[in-house]
Enzyme design. Structure first.
Site, mmCIF file in Angstrom:
data_model
loop_
_atom_site.group_PDB
_atom_site.id
_atom_site.type_symbol
_atom_site.label_atom_id
_atom_site.label_comp_id
_atom_site.label_asym_id
_atom_site.label_seq_id
_atom_site.Cartn_x
_atom_site.Cartn_y
_atom_site.Cartn_z
ATOM 1 N N HIS B 65 -91.652 -69.125 -72.100
ATOM 2 C CA HIS B 65 -91.071 -67.615 -72.197
ATOM 3 C C HIS B 65 -90.073 -67.441 -73.236
ATOM 4 C CE1 HIS B 65 -93.232 -66.531 -68.450
ATOM 5 N NE2 HIS B 65 -93.245 -67.698 -68.285
ATOM 6 N N TYR B 329 -87.757 -77.046 -66.227
ATOM 7 C CA TYR B 329 -86.687 -76.183 -66.818
ATOM 8 C C TYR B 329 -85.347 -76.718 -67.274
ATOM 9 C CZ TYR B 329 -89.113 -71.902 -64.872
ATOM 10 O OH TYR B 329 -90.022 -70.917 -64.523
#
Lengths: 185, 351
Positions: B65, B329
């Protein structure tokens, strides 16, 4: 910074052993959590943060006790290099016990993560959002953790050396209980 | 009294061995815990590395992303969520929001029309200092059922073996359901026309301590208009960012946050499995996007939309993905913030 006492005071000994368990758990949790993506990751992270703050609080209490009660003297016949190592290692361990939680807290703050201890209880941010600060603190937290573990291994090796090879009474200054042999003497 | 020390010259093997054994065992246990003795363990490092395109990751950017644009706005809770969760964010009121529209690609320069998955990251803060972060996507289901499966998908799609994808699909037939959406689902011309889904299941904890397995979605107020991808390709590589910037400048964009509660037996551990459409839903509030800011100087640049940053009153469920995402993440965040000088045009990047 020594006293004529032969052993550390009882609250000092209690804190030493309690913190030994906390810190060893903490180092294993830390190195374990960053190596897994299973649900254990979240469980370990959730323990890591409040345990780190608990260690910080205990370390500050312990430092205060140390200033009040001081430490028993080292045996007079201890060779100078060993004496130096013993004293230096205490400074290193105190520095790590206090700095590691602060670095962790600062690292989370610099990344703008909420520092959640449990439930809705969280700590304030102690640093502004900053990739540069975060990177420095994150690296420090990482490398100091390994240095901390190595220092503890040396600490354990040294105390076993004092007990098993020199049997010079240094182990007994911090031993949770005295052996019957020593109590009788 | 202590015993007199033994002569330092009389080396005793037994005690020396005990010391070596204690230190050695502790060191090995530490190495095992760190995963150094388990090359098969799926670590965050491996998972994140598998996301990288053949030329390596785009330094300074999110590892997935990677292309996105920041927004700020508000979440206005209508109070109806309070029956399901005691999180303060559901108490009637208006709370500040920071977010990011994004594309599911590791390439920050990917042309918008080439990326199938669109996402929305969000952070909502309540006055008591609690925060709720979420990262949602427009796909109705996740491509695979497990984090291990996702790793295998990444490995297969990056593989030079022409049969790799076929072998992967044989092992993970659930991927076919996702392909159905990827190939047959509609495309739209705007971030504002997308529905964003949590996909992962979480637990809401209500005031009595009872838990409710739920998923949530942001449903756009804007009417989605289906546009074929070859038509979108003509609109330029960054049309989504340009469009949302103009659109929000002309007027705030809204989504309603809808929570779906599972029935007993619904698959909470598998985000590849949709729940039946008749499940009870509760509209809990409205997200209003009021301002768009380029990521470069925007407030979302250095925020990790970690889906496990949850207020008291929301917890993870038996869904294994939030933990895996959080671990990955975090690794991505640590890497990219250390590479901030590679991010084009930032204050630090200019140096």
């Amino acid at each position: 910074m020594t006293t004529s006492r032969k052993r550390f005071a009882a609250p000092q000994r209690l804190l030493h052993w309690l913190m030994a368990i906390c810190i060893l758990s903490m180092l294993f949790i830390g190195v374990g959590m960053v190596s897994t993506i299973t649900s254990k990751y979240l469980t370990l992270v959730q323990i890591h943060k409040p345990l780190g703050i608990a260690i910080l609080v205990l370390a500050l209490i312990r430092l205060t006790l140390r200033l009040i009660y001081k430490a028993p003297p080292l045996p007079p016949d201890l060779p100078e290099p060993i004496k130096l190592g013993a004293e230096l290692s205490q400074y290193v361990l105190y520095a790590l016990m206090i700095s590691m939680p602060l670095i962790g807290w600062g690292m989370l703050s610099a990344a703008s993560y909420p520092v959640v201890l449990f439930g809705g209880v969280h700590l304030p941010s102690i640093l502004p959002l900053s990739p540069t600060l975060h990177t420095w603190l994150w690296r420090a937290h990482h490398y100091l953790a390994f240095a901390f573990f190595a220092t503890i291994l040396m600490h354990v090796a040294a105390i076993l050396f004092h007990k098993l090879i020199r049997n010079d009474g240094i182990f007994e200054t911090m031993a949770p209980l005295l052996t019957r042999n020593q109590r009788n003497e | 009294m202590v015993q007199s020390p033994a002569s330092p010259n009389s080396f005793r093997l037994g005690p020396a061995l005990i010391i070596a054994a204690v230190v050695g065992i502790a060191a090995v246990a530490f190495a095992y815990t760190a995963g150094w003795l388990s090359p098969q363990r799926l670590t965050p490092k491996k998972l994140v590395a598998a996301l990288a395109p053949p030329g390596g990751p785009a330094l300074g950017h999110r590892r997935n992303h990677a292309k996105g644009i920041c927004f700020t706005g508000t979440f206005e809770a209508n109070g109806d969520g309070s029956a399901l969760s005691r999180a303060p964010v559901f108490a009637q009121g208006q709370y500040p929001v920071l977010g990011r529209f994004n594309l599911g690609t590791p390439d920050p320069n990917a042309p918008d029309a080439t990326v199938r998955v669109r996402g929305l990251g969000i952070s909502i803060k309540t006055p008591d200092g609690q925060e709720w972060r979420s990262a949602m996507i427009n796909a109705p289901i996740f491509p695979v059922s497990t984090p291990q499966g996702f790793y295998e998908l990444l490995t297969a799609s990056g593989s030079k073996d022409p049969d790799a994808m076929k072998k992967f699909i044989d092992a993970h037939p659930e991927f076919i359901t996702f392909l159905g959406w990827a190939k047959g689902g509609p495309w739209t011309g705007s971030y504002a026309e997308e529905r964003y889904n949590s996909l992962d299941s979480f637990l809401f904890v209500d005031g009595s301590g009872a838990t409710h397995p739920i998923r949530w979605s942001l449903i756009p107020a804007a009417q989605p208009v289906s546009v074929p991808p070859d038509e979108l390709a003509k609109r330029g590589p960054d049309f989504l960012e340009q469009e949302i910037t103009q659109r929000v400048a002309a007027g705030p964009q809204r989504w309603s946050l809808v929570v779906t509660e599972a029935n007993p037996g619904d698959p909470t551990a598998d985000p590849n499995k949709a729940w039946p459409a008749d499940r009870r839903t509760v509209e809990v509030g409205t997200l209003t996007v009021q301002q768009i800011e380029p990521e470069r100087d925007g407030p979302c640049l250095n925020i990790n939309f970690d889906p496990t940053v949850l207020p008291s009153g929301i917890t993870t469920s038996d869904d294994p993905f939030p933990a895996a995402r959080s671990a990955a993440y975090s690794r991505s965040y640590n890497s990219r913030t250390a590479e901030a000088s590679h991010y084009p045009g930032t204050e630090t990047g200019a140096r």
